[in-house]
Design an enzyme around this catalytic site. Structure first.
Site, PDB file in Angstrom:
ATOM      1  N   ASP A 190      51.819  50.222 123.919  1.00 14.58           N
ATOM      2  CA  ASP A 190      52.882  51.233 123.963  1.00 14.58           C
ATOM      3  C   ASP A 190      53.292  51.469 125.409  1.00 14.58           C
ATOM      4  O   ASP A 190      53.872  52.499 125.737  1.00 14.58           O
ATOM      5  CB  ASP A 190      52.384  52.531 123.320  1.00 14.58           C
ATOM      6  CG  ASP A 190      53.527  53.480 122.966  1.00 14.58           C
ATOM      7  OD1 ASP A 190      54.632  52.994 122.678  1.00 14.58           O
ATOM      8  OD2 ASP A 190      53.314  54.713 122.985  1.00 14.58           O
ATOM      9  N   LYS A 192      55.891  47.574 122.801  1.00 10.10           N
ATOM     10  CA  LYS A 192      57.139  48.303 123.003  1.00 10.10           C
ATOM     11  C   LYS A 192      58.027  47.595 124.008  1.00 10.10           C
ATOM     12  O   LYS A 192      57.563  47.065 125.016  1.00 10.10           O
ATOM     13  CB  LYS A 192      56.849  49.723 123.481  1.00 10.10           C
ATOM     14  CG  LYS A 192      58.118  50.553 123.734  1.00 10.10           C
ATOM     15  CD  LYS A 192      57.829  52.030 123.792  1.00 10.10           C
ATOM     16  CE  LYS A 192      57.002  52.442 124.991  1.00 10.10           C
ATOM     17  NZ  LYS A 192      56.744  53.887 125.004  1.00 10.10           N
TER      18      LYS A 192
END
Length: 211
Positions: free
Chosen positions: A112, A150
């Site tokens: 992330d 991400k």
């Protein structure tokens, strides 16, 4: 105003349900839609602080699984027994040490992470970050493993997907509902890693119908 209420809802839910950040719901929604983590899995969370994705991953892998987190910052929130965290640079920390801590190669690698800078080049920097993650996979990710990372959408996003397709049997972009509407963030969900040391024709076992 409606957007702000929606965002506050995830913030409040995180506080009520004991998650250290609202980002927990992004992984929960990714898991529900794409089934990226299995019971008994070894999961690596790159850029894991403050620990929300560790909290989500722990019950998903269960007591026989293991979750390893790595970040420049220490994870201060108490974690379950099947979670271990390390402090260090994702691209400098010895990958062999992470695999050893897990007991074997990882079935799932999560990221992330986002570039520290914001502005006109945020997209390009996020793509470079993803490319560097791809370079680490031969040491970390097992054959037929899963990658979730991400990226910010932009002109180079389709090229990143094509590069991922060289290494994985199935690649899709996915934006969880918990992502802010105004954010350009997207998650690359890649199943069936083709490990460079494995040239056989293993038939992948699907994790769900939409994997």
């Amino acid at each position: 105003m409606a957007k702000r209420i929606l965002h506050d809802e995830y913030f409040r839910k995180a506080k009520q349900e004991g998650y250290v950040a609202r980002s927990a719901y992004k992984l929960l929604q990714i898991q529900q839609a794409k089934s990226v983590i299995r019971k008994g899995d070894r999961v690596l969370d790159l850029g894991c602080a403050p620990g929300a994705w560790l909290q989500v991953s722990s019950p998903l892998v269960g007591p026989r699984g293991r979750v390893i987190g790595l970040d420049l910052q220490d994870v201060r929130h108490p974690m379950p027994d099947n979670v271990r965290t390390f402090v260090g640079d994702v691209f400098e920390y010895p990958p062999e040490d992470l695999v050893e801590a897990a007991g074997r190669g990882f079935g799932t690698v999560l990221s992330d992470m986002a570039p520290k800078t914001t502005g006109f080049n945020e997209h390009e920097l996020s793509v470079r970050l993803c490319d560097r993650i791809l370079e680490t996979l031969p040491t970390l990710l097992r054959h037929n493993g899963v990658l979730v990372m991400k990226v910010f959408e932009g002109a180079e996003y389709p090229g990143l997907l094509k590069r991922c397709q060289r290494h994985f049997g199935k690649v899709k972009g996915f934006k969880p509902k918990a992502s802010r509407d105004v954010s350009r963030e997207m998650y690359v969900i890649a199943h069936y890693y083709r490990h460079p040391d494995r040239r056989d024709d293993d038939t992948p076992k699907p994790r769900d119908a939409d994997a």
